[in-house]
Design an enzyme around this catalytic site. Structure first.
Site, PDB file in Angstrom:
ATOM      1  N   PRO A 140       0.816  -1.222   0.000  1.00 30.25           N
ATOM      2  CG  PRO A 140      -0.905  -1.599   1.529  1.00 30.25           C
ATOM      3  CD  PRO A 140       0.374  -2.188   1.022  1.00 30.25           C
ATOM      4  CG  ASP A 256      19.154  -6.815 -14.957  1.00 30.85           C
ATOM      5  OD1 ASP A 256      18.501  -5.774 -14.840  1.00 30.85           O
ATOM      6  OD2 ASP A 256      20.285  -6.984 -14.450  1.00 30.85           O
ATOM      7  NE  ARG A 259      12.215  -3.299 -14.840  1.00 34.39           N
ATOM      8  CZ  ARG A 259      12.823  -2.626 -13.879  1.00 34.39           C
ATOM      9  NH1 ARG A 259      14.101  -2.342 -13.982  1.00 34.39           N
ATOM     10  NH2 ARG A 259      12.163  -2.206 -12.821  1.00 34.39           N
ATOM     11  CD  GLN A 298      -6.079   4.705 -49.744  1.00 39.99           C
ATOM     12  OE1 GLN A 298      -5.531   3.612 -49.812  1.00 39.99           O
ATOM     13  NE2 GLN A 298      -7.387   4.835 -49.724  1.00 39.99           N
ATOM     14  N   GLY A 358     -12.082   2.472 -36.459  1.00 40.58           N
ATOM     15  CA  GLY A 358     -13.320   3.221 -36.184  1.00 40.58           C
ATOM     16  C   GLY A 358     -14.268   2.459 -35.282  1.00 40.58           C
ATOM     17  CD  GLU A 382       8.258  -7.545 -13.430  1.00 43.83           C
ATOM     18  OE1 GLU A 382       7.652  -7.801 -12.357  1.00 43.83           O
ATOM     19  OE2 GLU A 382       9.441  -7.791 -13.612  1.00 43.83           O
ATOM     20  CB  THR A 384       5.676   3.216 -14.426  1.00 41.67           C
ATOM     21  OG1 THR A 384       6.709   4.058 -13.883  1.00 41.67           O
ATOM     22  CG2 THR A 384       4.760   2.745 -13.313  1.00 41.67           C
TER      23      THR A 384
END
Ligand SMILES: Cc1cc2nc3c(=O)[nH]c(=O)nc-3n(C[C@H](O)[C@H](O)[C@H](O)COP(=O)(O)OP(=O)(O)OC[C@H]3O[C@@H](n4cnc5c(N)ncnc54)[C@H](O)[C@@H]3O)c2cc1C
Length: 405
Positions: A140, A256, A259, A298, A358, A382, A384
């Site tokens: 916490p 190591d 990650r 496009q 879409g 692991e 941020t």
């Protein structure tokens, strides 16, 4: 797109992982996203298959437990034989093309298994064989700053007695054991933080509750209480010495290896989104031409090509970090670079794929909206995005964690 080939020795294994991901993970993806906290029973059979591959040597390094590093005496000529970090990354990538939450729910493939594989002695490796281990660092009052851990491990004869509260433990409800990070002596700072394998049935360990989440909803995320939990001293992973010169080195070594694995989850999930988007665009008449510059195509095709290029960069960085681990090269910098790049790429690519498709992308007709939700966590746990960038900056500028916060 540049198309680097998977090394020949991994090809059959990767194809097998892809097939399994298609038939057992992708096909159950929506069901377990909707039925949050339901146990994905199909995974029991799958885990048995992964065990079989590992035992037969066909899939050396299959899954999370395959991240053990070679030692200098692995081979007479100093060459690394198995490449198990690379095969772990490649297999996890394929599985996450199938479903990230289900991969995280695979028995015996927890992040705690990677921690055990990374730092356990041979004796411990043998003793914990077949154990499904979760990883419990977060508390916490401690997330990114793992040096702020307040859980304690007090020596008592042949045992350590653990107390504390761990939150957001992936597979914490379903696993057999939890790798708990706790301090041997709170007054000695980060060097006193060690990891302990705690079997789930140990008296005093209770699973309090499971979280409801944005994504990876098939994966259980638990709060765990430790109330005078006694574990044998032999369950401490690594050295019990509190070496203030080495600081966090012992427990951090795990990252190591893990990650690059989390980076590969993002790469796998994003590839799934790119493939479906390409198919939808093609069906809508958009022509994606790899032989012409993006800017003359496009807008949708140009965006798609840009996303693929971003994906490719993350893929290559992830392979590099794992390859270095296999070749016994220090890879802390590259592991964080890969995690930062792949985590952010995963978020960007999956969300842009929703945009390109879409209303089809936003609705539950396709899995695109789910992949956008699932990929978010891969840029959080692991370490941020911001923490990876901090680590990279410290390494490049040669600064300590006290000098650059
Ligand atoms: C689904 C899920 C599964 C998880 N599984 C596990 C698990 O298995 N085991 C486990 O131990 N933990 C697990 N976690 C916890 C996860 O690792 C943490 O959430 C993560 O480390 C971030 O900690 P925090 O949430 O306390 O955020 P904080 O550390 O409070 O950070 C909040 C924000 O501030 C930023 N920030 C923090 N410090 C700095 C800084 N110095 N500079 C710049 N920015 C900073 C962070 O990047 C973030 O954006 C899980 C979390 C989730 C949501």
């Amino acid at each position: 797109m540049i198309n680097l080939e998977v090394p020949k020795k991994f090809r059959a294994f990767v194809n097998q992982a892809h097939q399994v991901a298609a038939e057992m993970l992708r096909s159950n993806s929506r069901e377990y996203d909707l039925a949050e906290h339901a146990y994905p029973k199909e995974l029991d059979m799958l885990a048995a298959m992964v065990d079989g591959l590992g035992a037969s040597g066909t899939g050396s390094g299959a899954g999370a437990a395959g991240v053990r590093r070679p030692s200098a005496d692995d081979d007479d000529d100093g060459q690394v034989k198995n490449g198990s970090n690379l095969s772990s990354v490649l297999s996890v990538l394929e599985m996450c093309w199938g479903d990230v939450g289900l991969l995280l729910s695979m028995p015996r493939q927890g992040l705690g298994n990677s921690a055990i594989a990374s730092v356990a002695t041979d004796e411990q490796l043998e003793r914990f064989k077949g154990t499904w281990a979760a990883m419990a660092i977060t508390e916490p009052g401690c997330g990114s700053d793992s040096a702020a851990i307040r859980s304690t491990a007090r020596e008592d004869g042949d045992h350590y007695v653990l107390n504390g509260e761990k939150i957001f433990v992936t597979a914490g409800g379903r696993c057999d054991a939890v790798v708990v990070w706790a301090s041997l002596d709170l007054s000695k700072g980060r060097a006193a933080i060690k990891s302990f394998v705690v079997p789930k049935d140990t008296p005093g360990l209770t699973v309090e509750r499971l979280e409801h989440k944005l994504g990876i909803r098939s994966s259980d995320t638990a709060t765990i209480h430790l109330d005078d939990v006694r574990v044998p001293k032999q369950n401490l992973l690594g050295s019990p010495e509190i070496d203030t010169d080495k600081g966090f080195a012992g427990v951090m070594q795990t990252f190591d290896n893990t990650r690059p694995i989390v980076a590969s989850m993002a790469v796998g999930c994003a590839r799934a989104a790119l493939e479906v988007t390409k198919d939808l665009l093609t069906r809508a008449g958009v022509v994606i031409d790899y032989d012409r510059p993006a800017q003359v195509q496009q807008a949708a095709a140009a965006t798609y090509l840009q996303l693929e290029a971003d994906w490719e960069a993350a893929y290559l960085l992830t392979l590099q970090a794992a390859w270095m681990a296999d070749n016994a090269q220090p890879n802390s910098l590259q592991a964080s670079v890969a995690k930062a790049k792949a985590g952010r790429m995963g978020n960007d690519v999956t969300l842009r794929c929703v945009e390109l498709a879409g209303s089809l992308g936003y609705s539950e007709h396709e899995l695109l909206e789910k992949w956008a939700r699932d990929s978010k966590i891969l840029d959080i746990f692991e370490g941020t995005q911001q923490i990876q960038q901090l680590i990279v900056a410290r390494r490049l500028l040669n600064k300590t964690s006290a000098e650059l916060k």
